[in-house]
Motif scaffolding. Structure first.
Motif, mmCIF file in Angstrom:
data_model
loop_
_atom_site.group_PDB
_atom_site.id
_atom_site.type_symbol
_atom_site.label_atom_id
_atom_site.label_comp_id
_atom_site.label_asym_id
_atom_site.label_seq_id
_atom_site.Cartn_x
_atom_site.Cartn_y
_atom_site.Cartn_z
ATOM 1 N N ILE A 10 14.347 73.089 36.494
ATOM 2 C CA ILE A 10 13.671 73.413 35.238
ATOM 3 C C ILE A 10 13.324 72.097 34.558
ATOM 4 C CG2 ILE A 10 13.771 74.731 33.078
ATOM 5 C CD1 ILE A 10 16.349 76.066 34.232
ATOM 6 N N ALA A 11 12.113 71.991 34.063
ATOM 7 C CA ALA A 11 11.714 70.764 33.370
ATOM 8 C C ALA A 11 10.783 71.096 32.218
ATOM 9 C CB ALA A 11 11.031 69.804 34.330
ATOM 10 N N ILE A 12 10.915 70.346 31.126
ATOM 11 C CA ILE A 12 9.995 70.492 30.006
ATOM 12 C C ILE A 12 9.318 69.146 29.760
ATOM 13 C CG2 ILE A 12 11.270 72.382 28.919
ATOM 14 C CD1 ILE A 12 12.342 70.394 26.875
ATOM 15 N N SER A 13 8.122 69.204 29.195
ATOM 16 C CA SER A 13 7.381 67.973 28.927
ATOM 17 C C SER A 13 6.350 68.226 27.844
ATOM 18 C CB SER A 13 6.676 67.485 30.189
ATOM 19 O OG SER A 13 5.720 68.439 30.622
ATOM 20 N N SER A 14 5.873 67.155 27.241
ATOM 21 C CA SER A 14 4.770 67.248 26.288
ATOM 22 C C SER A 14 3.487 66.875 27.016
ATOM 23 C CB SER A 14 4.999 66.296 25.110
ATOM 24 O OG SER A 14 5.015 64.944 25.557
ATOM 25 N N THR A 15 2.352 67.156 26.412
ATOM 26 C CA THR A 15 1.068 66.797 27.004
ATOM 27 C C THR A 15 1.034 65.299 27.302
ATOM 28 O OG1 THR A 15 0.015 68.521 25.678
ATOM 29 C CG2 THR A 15 -1.436 66.872 26.669
ATOM 30 N N MET A 16 0.796 64.952 28.557
ATOM 31 C CA MET A 16 0.706 63.559 29.010
ATOM 32 C C MET A 16 2.034 62.804 28.929
ATOM 33 S SD MET A 16 -3.022 62.622 27.349
ATOM 34 C CE MET A 16 -3.040 60.944 27.980
ATOM 35 N N GLY A 17 3.130 63.519 28.665
ATOM 36 C CA GLY A 17 4.431 62.864 28.572
ATOM 37 C C GLY A 17 5.259 63.087 29.826
ATOM 38 N N PRO A 18 6.317 62.295 30.026
ATOM 39 C CA PRO A 18 7.185 62.464 31.199
ATOM 40 C C PRO A 18 8.007 63.742 31.090
ATOM 41 C CG PRO A 18 8.129 60.848 29.692
ATOM 42 C CD PRO A 18 6.772 61.191 29.150
ATOM 43 N N SER A 19 8.364 64.309 32.224
ATOM 44 C CA SER A 19 9.148 65.543 32.219
ATOM 45 C C SER A 19 10.636 65.238 32.080
ATOM 46 C CB SER A 19 8.890 66.357 33.478
ATOM 47 O OG SER A 19 9.296 65.646 34.624
ATOM 48 N N LYS A 73 10.406 65.027 22.507
ATOM 49 C CA LYS A 73 9.794 64.543 21.269
ATOM 50 C C LYS A 73 9.819 63.013 21.204
ATOM 51 C CE LYS A 73 10.137 68.398 18.084
ATOM 52 N NZ LYS A 73 10.402 68.751 16.678
ATOM 53 N N LYS A 74 10.932 62.431 21.611
ATOM 54 C CA LYS A 74 11.086 60.979 21.552
ATOM 55 C C LYS A 74 10.128 60.272 22.506
ATOM 56 C CE LYS A 74 14.764 57.475 21.555
ATOM 57 N NZ LYS A 74 16.222 57.246 21.758
ATOM 58 N N THR A 75 9.826 60.917 23.632
ATOM 59 C CA THR A 75 8.969 60.290 24.639
ATOM 60 C C THR A 75 7.500 60.677 24.505
ATOM 61 O OG1 THR A 75 9.512 62.084 26.198
ATOM 62 C CG2 THR A 75 10.833 60.068 26.323
ATOM 63 N N ASN A 76 7.179 61.489 23.493
ATOM 64 C CA ASN A 76 5.783 61.842 23.252
ATOM 65 C C ASN A 76 5.055 60.644 22.644
ATOM 66 O OD1 ASN A 76 3.456 63.680 22.764
ATOM 67 N ND2 ASN A 76 3.981 63.266 20.622
ATOM 68 N N LYS A 77 3.973 60.209 23.278
ATOM 69 C CA LYS A 77 3.268 59.006 22.825
ATOM 70 C C LYS A 77 1.821 59.268 22.399
ATOM 71 C CE LYS A 77 6.827 56.392 23.629
ATOM 72 N NZ LYS A 77 7.601 55.792 22.522
ATOM 73 N N VAL A 78 1.384 60.524 22.385
ATOM 74 C CA VAL A 78 -0.001 60.805 21.983
ATOM 75 C C VAL A 78 -0.072 61.024 20.473
ATOM 76 C CG1 VAL A 78 -0.605 61.755 24.223
ATOM 77 C CG2 VAL A 78 0.269 63.286 22.447
ATOM 78 N N ASN A 79 -1.241 60.794 19.894
ATOM 79 C CA ASN A 79 -1.382 60.885 18.447
ATOM 80 C C ASN A 79 -1.979 62.208 17.980
ATOM 81 O OD1 ASN A 79 -3.963 60.542 19.331
ATOM 82 N ND2 ASN A 79 -4.357 58.632 18.231
ATOM 83 N N PHE A 80 -1.716 63.291 18.758
ATOM 84 C CA PHE A 80 -2.110 64.636 18.336
ATOM 85 C C PHE A 80 -0.934 65.571 18.558
ATOM 86 C CE2 PHE A 80 -3.511 63.984 22.734
ATOM 87 C CZ PHE A 80 -2.962 65.070 23.388
ATOM 88 N N ASP A 81 -1.039 66.782 18.048
ATOM 89 C CA ASP A 81 0.066 67.737 18.145
ATOM 90 C C ASP A 81 0.133 68.312 19.564
ATOM 91 O OD1 ASP A 81 2.210 69.304 17.473
ATOM 92 O OD2 ASP A 81 1.054 70.780 16.335
ATOM 93 N N ALA A 82 0.805 67.592 20.426
ATOM 94 C CA ALA A 82 0.851 67.946 21.846
ATOM 95 C C ALA A 82 1.556 69.271 22.101
ATOM 96 C CB ALA A 82 1.561 66.830 22.617
ATOM 97 N N SER A 83 1.138 69.906 23.174
ATOM 98 C CA SER A 83 1.805 71.124 23.629
ATOM 99 C C SER A 83 3.110 70.756 24.319
ATOM 100 C CB SER A 83 0.902 71.872 24.610
ATOM 101 O OG SER A 83 1.569 72.968 25.209
ATOM 102 N N VAL A 84 4.106 71.623 24.205
ATOM 103 C CA VAL A 84 5.358 71.464 24.953
ATOM 104 C C VAL A 84 5.378 72.565 26.007
ATOM 105 C CG1 VAL A 84 7.876 71.477 24.870
ATOM 106 C CG2 VAL A 84 6.576 70.489 22.973
ATOM 107 N N ASP A 85 5.491 72.179 27.267
ATOM 108 C CA ASP A 85 5.427 73.128 28.376
ATOM 109 C C ASP A 85 6.718 73.130 29.176
ATOM 110 O OD1 ASP A 85 2.709 73.667 27.770
ATOM 111 O OD2 ASP A 85 2.095 71.909 28.905
ATOM 112 N N VAL A 86 6.962 74.238 29.838
ATOM 113 C CA VAL A 86 8.128 74.348 30.709
ATOM 114 C C VAL A 86 7.666 74.771 32.098
ATOM 115 C CG1 VAL A 86 8.584 76.779 30.097
ATOM 116 C CG2 VAL A 86 10.434 75.351 31.001
ATOM 117 N N VAL A 87 8.346 74.252 33.110
ATOM 118 C CA VAL A 87 8.095 74.655 34.495
ATOM 119 C C VAL A 87 9.432 75.042 35.122
ATOM 120 C CG1 VAL A 87 7.261 73.994 36.770
ATOM 121 C CG2 VAL A 87 6.121 73.107 34.734
#
Length: 227
Positions: free
Chosen positions: A212-221, A31-45
């Motif tokens: 295991i890594a999680i990230s937001s759309t266009m954000g760092p994992s 959440k802290k590293t999310n920098k887009v101005n829309f409600d980004a998806s949170v994904d896991v790999v």
């Protein structure tokens, strides 16, 4: 390698390289590293220690996330008889029989999930070249070939997501949106984590949960520690 934006680099600098964080801390960092101005998806790999050359190590199925994904999918049900009304009552967006298949043959694909009753699969099989590459072909393993169409529709609308290992043994799926409470994202993550542990193939050797890594759309994992 493509050059990252200044915003991305600033966000990535907040994450300690190589460190695996407890899921609660990882969610907070995403959440802290999310920098887009829309409600980004949170994904896991999940990178799993699987040899997908063996059929029994190719994982595929579906899971209902307790808090959904934050996105409602458009559902098509292909069926006939009394099941048509059952599907409509359950909230399916489009319901039809052979006439729908004719529309698909002509190029209509305005849906995200297809659910079908077993009696329609012989006809659906003829559309494999259209539906298969797009991941739209119903499959018993994901619960999209069933006589209980009401349950299938309701679960899909409630946040059911499908998963499948790629050739490298990775499982990638959404677990929420940036707008979700931290606890809800963490609970969705734990649901997937517990599922993958339960279905670990007995033939899998060595370390199972490799990364295991999680990230937001266009954000760092953010690397997540195994629990």
């Amino acid at each position: 390698m493509a050059k990252r934006s200044k915003k991305y680099q600033e966000a990535a600098a907040l994450i300690e390289k190589g460190k695996a964080y407890p899921i609660d801390e990882a969610v907070a960092l995403v959440k802290k590293t999310n920098k887009v101005n829309f409600d980004a998806s949170v994904d896991v790999v999940f990178k799993l220690g699987l040899d997908t050359r063996h059929a029994d190590q190719q994982l595929r199925g579906a899971v209902v996330l307790p808090h959904g994904t934050g996105k409602t999918k458009k559902v098509l049900v292909v069926t006939q008889g009394a099941k048509v009304e059952e599907a409509k009552a359950a909230g399916a967006d489009v319901v039809g029989g052979k006439e729908i298949l004719e529309d698909i043959q002509k190029g209509w694909l305005d849906f995200e999930v297809m659910i079908a009753t077993p009696d329609m699969m012989a006809e659906l099989g003829k559309l494999g070249r259209i539906l298969g590459p797009k991941g739209l072909m119903p499959n018993p393993k994901t619960g999209t070939v069933t006589m209980d169409v009401a349950k299938a529709v309701q679960e899909t609308k409630a946040g059911k997501v499908t998963y499948r290992t790629d050739k490298d043994g990775n499982v990638h799926m959404p677990i929420g949106r940036i707008s979700f409470d931290d606890e809800k994202i963490a609970e969705n993550f734990k649901t997937v984590y517990d599922l993958l542990l339960r279905i670990k193939p007995s033939s899998a050797k060595g370390t199972y949960m490799k990364n295991i890594a999680i990230s937001s759309t266009m954000g760092p994992s953010v690397k997540v520690a195994s629990m």
